[in-house]
Design a protein around this motif. Structure first.
Motif, PDB file in Angstrom:
ATOM      1  N   GLU A   1       0.828  -1.205   0.000  1.00 21.42           N
ATOM      2  CA  GLU A   1       0.000   0.000   0.000  1.00 21.42           C
ATOM      3  C   GLU A   1       0.866   1.260   0.000  1.00 21.42           C
ATOM      4  OE1 GLU A   1      -3.215   0.133   2.801  1.00 21.42           O
ATOM      5  OE2 GLU A   1      -3.714  -1.983   2.526  1.00 21.42           O
ATOM      6  N   MET A   2       1.971   1.247   0.726  1.00 19.99           N
ATOM      7  CA  MET A   2       2.851   2.417   0.755  1.00 19.99           C
ATOM      8  C   MET A   2       3.499   2.641  -0.612  1.00 19.99           C
ATOM      9  SD  MET A   2       2.674   3.898   3.707  1.00 19.99           S
ATOM     10  CE  MET A   2       4.185   4.822   4.019  1.00 19.99           C
ATOM     11  N   ALA A   3       3.857   1.547  -1.280  1.00 22.94           N
ATOM     12  CA  ALA A   3       4.518   1.672  -2.572  1.00 22.94           C
ATOM     13  C   ALA A   3       3.554   2.077  -3.681  1.00 22.94           C
ATOM     14  CB  ALA A   3       5.199   0.351  -2.937  1.00 22.94           C
ATOM     15  N   THR A   4       2.338   1.589  -3.618  1.00 19.33           N
ATOM     16  CA  THR A   4       1.379   1.823  -4.711  1.00 19.33           C
ATOM     17  C   THR A   4       0.374   2.921  -4.405  1.00 19.33           C
ATOM     18  OG1 THR A   4      -0.193   0.170  -3.862  1.00 19.33           O
ATOM     19  CG2 THR A   4       1.551  -0.604  -5.348  1.00 19.33           C
ATOM     20  N   GLY A   5       0.250   3.301  -3.128  1.00 21.82           N
ATOM     21  CA  GLY A   5      -0.777   4.265  -2.760  1.00 21.82           C
ATOM     22  C   GLY A   5      -2.166   3.675  -2.737  1.00 21.82           C
ATOM     23  N   ALA A   6      -2.247   2.348  -2.794  1.00 19.21           N
ATOM     24  CA  ALA A   6      -3.564   1.693  -2.778  1.00 19.21           C
ATOM     25  C   ALA A   6      -4.247   1.965  -1.448  1.00 19.21           C
ATOM     26  CB  ALA A   6      -3.393   0.189  -2.981  1.00 19.21           C
TER      27      ALA A   6
END
Length: 770
Positions: A270-275
């Protein structure tokens, strides 16, 4: 014109924040505070252990500590609170030599605390208008002598939620041995409405759910609670609930980002993709004070659908078997709901019939529902009615006392609930006085004491002569703060047990003392070694806490040691009262707590560091109703809003808010990220249509003037505020706590608990200088 006002004028748009809660925004928030607060090197190790068995329990909110904890079991706010307390900066006697008390009154809250940790006992010297160095022996002796000269009933022992259960128990014992029940506590300003209102209708003064219920709920209905700012760790189970298909429905005047969307900072993906996880399936912005009508609308829908099902011989919507066996008041309430027109409900709530029917459909489609609330329900003149109405909604479908369902008030301060559990209360009926008589050989006072607003009114009237404050910043936290400051200064004795400098220190009584205490993360070394303390969370779980950091000064004492020192200096000898032995070994205090509350604290010392804490039980969770009738009470409301005033032209309903950059009266900085407000707290948030109708412009400098119906209702004023357009219902405006406290009458509170009605303050708006 302020920088904030210039930005409003330049862009011609209301501030907003579209990014999710959590994520990189939280990481940046922690980094900014770390840079400013100058924390000691070991803070990282404290954070690594925070809210885990054998570690330190966070001094911020009272969210539970799960048995299956995350790698990092803290949130942005918890990190800020820990970093703020573990600063390298020191507020030494030399600082006070350079600054008079009068001069320091011009400093703001943030800058006062930025001076760092207090290091030594200090005595106010009126001749020089400064605090001067004192020894502990001198402080204890002088305070004890003053207290011995006063009528005990003219003194008040206040407690914030900072102190652990052990110090809190001894503090209550000290007060009763001395001769009074004047033991107000910080819950008087937030969740006392829960303690009184919930107790009245279900027999429990605290919430009914446990951790496992979060994992079983089909739906969460939120009322006036903002986890993004006040309990961010709640967002983890909410995100998990959404992933398994649970529904979340929110009722709140302001659209709070924590209940809109969330990125888990502990998820690399989530941190890497902003999901992000969308939190609320439906978000209803009702007017302030409209919860009674909104919940009545939900109940009316449930009743209508149950009537339809019964006519068609379908499956009942209401749990009639549960209602018959476990409740009273049902028939009167449903008659009232049926008789109330939807038009009345719409007008009082600020929501449409279709909105309420939509939310009601989610409710009846969910087998297990948790009702969550915060100060958006409690801080009204009829806050107890708000709570009773939420209980009504839950009871209709048996949503109290079954898995995955229940009532969930979220406490905003660590151990604020626990202090009440072990005797910090003004009500002798809540104290095991028979056990106190037996254990300590004295006759406890049976006269009811003051809640905190009553205590300060009594100080203004000359009836209260001394206040000992175990933590807290009452001159800033209470309504009518300008009058409170004057009353504080007129007291014969003020004693502040504190970690940092705050505004309440700057209005010293005739004899005034600052007694500096250890922080919870610091080593508390007594005769038997480093001592553990314990705290209670919002779900009635008891958790042990132990500090690992070197104390900020070798002249600090623990809260328990300070309480014991004051008690020894004040009270006559009693062979059954062993302050020295209790200070040497806090385990002995836990034995006393278990002896006084055996049902709640069985095997206390053995279970102190049990993963997830140990649950002290809850009768309503087991469907045992400790009410007068022996049943849960369904309440018929006497009105459709929770205010004690009516709406009229030119009168607005002011709601006070906490920013993303504060905890209670502690202001970490001036970035309210979630609301898009930077660099200032001097704002009033208002609907754009209301601004235009009032003949004002965004960016105008305005004043708020109290508009209640008392003789001095128009005398309270707060100016220098930038008028800020915001997504808020018409007729409702918002400003920051504690700045707006000057606008609230000391007696403007819930009629049952006397909790200040900070979420519905009648005001009018004027151009500043008008």
């Amino acid at each position: 014109m302020t920088e904030h006002a210039k930005k409003l004028a330049d862009r011609g748009a209301k501030p907003r924040y579209d990014a999710p809660a959590g994520g990189w925004g939280s990481m940046r928030g922690i980094a900014e505070i770390t840079e400013e607060a100058n924390p000691e090197f070991g803070v990282a190790d404290t954070l690594r252990r925070l809210n885990k068995p054998g570690g330190t329990m966070c001094v911020s909110c009272a969210w539970p500590k799960p048995e299956n904890y995350h790698a990092f079991e803290f949130c942005e706010n918890g990190a800020k609170a820990t970093i703020w307390e573990l600063t390298k900066d020191r507020c030494t006697p030399e600082f006070f030599e350079s600054h008079t008390v009068t001069e320091l009154r011009d400093w703001n809250d943030h800058d006062l605390e930025m001076t760092g940790r207090l290091t030594e006992p200090m005595r106010y010297d009126a001749g020089s208008d400064t605090y001067v160095r004192a020894s502990w022996d001198e402080a204890f002796a002088a305070i004890g002598d003053r207290l011995k000269a006063l009528d005990p009933k003219s003194t008040v022992f206040y407690a914030s939620g900072h102190a652990g259960l052990e110090a809190s128990f001894l503090y209550g014992l000290y007060a009763r041995l001395y001769g009074h029940n004047n033991l107000p506590q910080s819950s008087n300003m937030c969740h006392e409405t829960t303690s009184v209102g919930l107790k009245e209708v279900i027999g429990s003064s605290v919430g009914t759910i446990i951790w496992d219920d979060l994992e079983k709920a089909d739906a969460f209905f939120f009322f006036g609670q903002n986890p993004g700012t006040n309990a961010p760790r709640f967002l983890h189970p909410l995100a998990e609930a959404k992933k398994r298909g649970a529904k979340i429905v929110t009722f709140n005047p302001i659209r709070e980002q924590g209940l809109v969307s969330f990125v888990n900072p502990q998820s690399p993906v989530e941190m890497a993709t902003g999901a992000e996880t969308k939190i609320s399936d439906r978000y209803y912005q009702l007017k302030s004070g409209g919860d009674v009508a909104a919940i009545l609308g939900l109940c009316k829908y449930v009743i209508e659908k149950d009537d339809e099902a019964r006519r068609s011989h379908g499956t009942a919507i209401i749990d009639h078997e549960f209602i018959a066996q476990h409740t009273t008041g049902f028939d009167e309430f449903i008659a009232f709901a049926r008789a109330t027109d939807w038009e009345e409900i719409e007008k009082a709530s600020g929501l449409s019939e279709s909105d309420l029917r939509e939310a009601g459909h989610i409710y009846i489609s969910s087998e297990r529902v948790i009702g969550v609330y915060g100060m958006g329900l409690t801080q009204h003149s009829h806050g107890a009615l708000n709570i009773a109405m939420l209980v009504n909604l839950l009871l209709l479908r048996g949503n109290i006392g079954k898995d995955g369902a229940g009532c969930c008030p979220v406490r905003g301060h660590s151990n604020v609930q626990g202090q009440r559990t072990v005797g910090i209360t003004e009500k002798p009926s809540l104290v095991p006085n028979d056990r106190l008589r037996e254990l300590f050989g004295f006759e406890p006072p049976m006269e009811e004491g003051y809640v905190i607003t009553e205590a300060l009114q009594a100080a203004m009237d000359g009836k209260v002569k001394a206040i000992v404050s175990l933590g807290g910043n009452l001159c800033r936290a209470l309504p009518e703060s300008d009058r409170v400051e004057q009353a504080w200064s007129d007291l014969d004795l003020t004693v502040m047990i504190s970690t940092k400098l705050n505004r309440s220190h700057l209005f010293p009584g005739k004899s005034a003392w600052i007694l500096p205490c250890l922080g919870r993360a610091e080593i508390d070394r007594q005769a038997t070694g480093n001592q553990a303390v314990s705290v209670e969370d919002s779900f009635s779980g008891i958790n042990g806490s132990i500090g690992k950091r070197t104390p900020a000064s070798d002249r600090l004492k623990s809260e328990l040691a300070i309480v014991a020192g004051l008690a020894k200096a004040t009270l006559p000898d009693n062979p059954k009262v062993k302050w020295g032995e209790w200070t040497a070994d806090y385990g002995r205090v836990r034995d006393l707590i278990e002896a006084c509350y055996p049902d709640d604290f069985q095997d206390y010392n053995k279970r102190l560091f049990q993963p997830g804490g140990f649950w002290r039980g809850n009768s309503a969770h087991e469907r045992i109703w400790e009410t007068e009738s022996g049943k849960a009470v369904i309440t018929t409301p006497g009105q459709l809003h929770s205010r004690n005033f009516e709406e009229k032209d030119g009168r607005y309903i002011l709601v006070t808010l906490r920013s993303n950059d504060q905890f209670n009266t502690t202001i970490y900085g001036y970035s309210d990220r979630f609301r898009g407000i930077e660099g200032t707290r001097d704002v009033v948030l208002m609907n754009e249509a209301d601004i235009a109708e009032a003949g004002l412009e965004p960016g105008d400098t305005v004043a708020l003037v109290s508009d209640d119906d008392t003789p001095d209702g128009g005398n309270r004023r707060l100016g220098g505020l930038t008028l800020t357009p915001y997504d808020i219902p018409r007729g409702t405006i918002a400003g920051y706590y504690p700045e707006c406290n000057v606008l609230i009458a000391l007696d403007h509170g819930d009629e049952k608990s006397k909790t200040p009605a900070s979420k519905s303050i009648p005001v009018r708006i004027e151009r500043d200088g008008a």
